[in-house]
Design a protein around this motif. Structure first.
Motif, PDB file in Angstrom:
ATOM      1  N   ASN A   1     -27.213  -1.709  -0.727  1.00  0.00           N
ATOM      2  CA  ASN A   1     -27.289  -1.025  -2.024  1.00  0.00           C
ATOM      3  C   ASN A   1     -26.850   0.429  -1.904  1.00  0.00           C
ATOM      4  OD1 ASN A   1     -28.200  -3.350  -3.290  1.00  0.00           O
ATOM      5  ND2 ASN A   1     -30.353  -2.783  -3.134  1.00  0.00           N
TER       6      ASN A   1
ATOM      7  N   SER B   1     -23.592   2.139  -3.760  1.00  0.00           N
ATOM      8  CA  SER B   1     -23.789   3.309  -4.605  1.00  0.00           C
ATOM      9  C   SER B   1     -22.918   4.481  -4.142  1.00  0.00           C
ATOM     10  CB  SER B   1     -25.274   3.704  -4.582  1.00  0.00           C
ATOM     11  OG  SER B   1     -25.476   4.881  -5.326  1.00  0.00           O
TER      12      SER B   1
ATOM     13  N   ASN C   1     -19.925   6.150  -6.429  1.00  0.00           N
ATOM     14  CA  ASN C   1     -20.026   7.557  -6.827  1.00  0.00           C
ATOM     15  C   ASN C   1     -18.926   8.416  -6.216  1.00  0.00           C
ATOM     16  OD1 ASN C   1     -22.315   7.106  -8.402  1.00  0.00           O
ATOM     17  ND2 ASN C   1     -23.701   7.462  -6.690  1.00  0.00           N
TER      18      ASN C   1
END
Length: 146
Positions: free
Chosen positions: A6, A10, A14
């Motif tokens: 995860n 992420s 980003n």
């Protein structure tokens, strides 16, 4: 392993968006002679990703653990990342990490405990789970340089 996956996803989402906002000239500028540009730092992360992808796959079935090492400066130079277009290098970095995420997601939990060797100077072994976590830490270190 789920939290590592995860976090990886992420970070990639980003930072790939943030990297597109950096002007091309800034992305290609070398801070000093002999130092990597932001472009080359991302290239190094691609090389790291490709070498770790091999570790994540081979480490699940090779016994004894194979020793997969690489010379980071040689790889960055050989791949000539400084000559890539910014959008291409960011896309390659994103795709490489998407593949790593897929391999980690599909890895059987018992395989995450298998050992790999990643240092050219040592026969020390780490688990694939440890390597995945260390890979994300390494990525964050270099992304903070950008």
């Amino acid at each position: 392993m789920t939290s590592t996956i995860n976090e990886l996803n992420s970070i990639v989402q980003n930072f790939s968006e943030q990297m597109h906002t950096i002007p091309e000239a800034d992305f290609a500028a070398k801070p000093q002679p002999g130092k990597w540009s932001k472009k080359e730092i991302v290239g190094h992360l691609i090389d790291s990703g490709q070498n770790n992808l091999r570790r994540f796959i081979c480490g699940q079935y090779e016994t004894p653990a194979s020793k997969i090492v690489y010379d980071q400066d040689f790889w960055v130079e050989a791949n000539a990342y400084q000559h890539y277009k910014q959008e291409d290098i960011v896309a390659l970095w994103k795709l490489t990490n998407g593949q790593i995420s897929s391999v980690l997601t599909n890895m059987k939990s018992e395989n995450s405990k298998k050992a790999v060797r990643s240092s050219k100077d040592s026969d020390e072994e780490q688990t694939l789970e440890w390597l995945a976590s260390d890979y994300v830490k390494h990525m964050k270190h270099h992304l903070n340089q950008i």
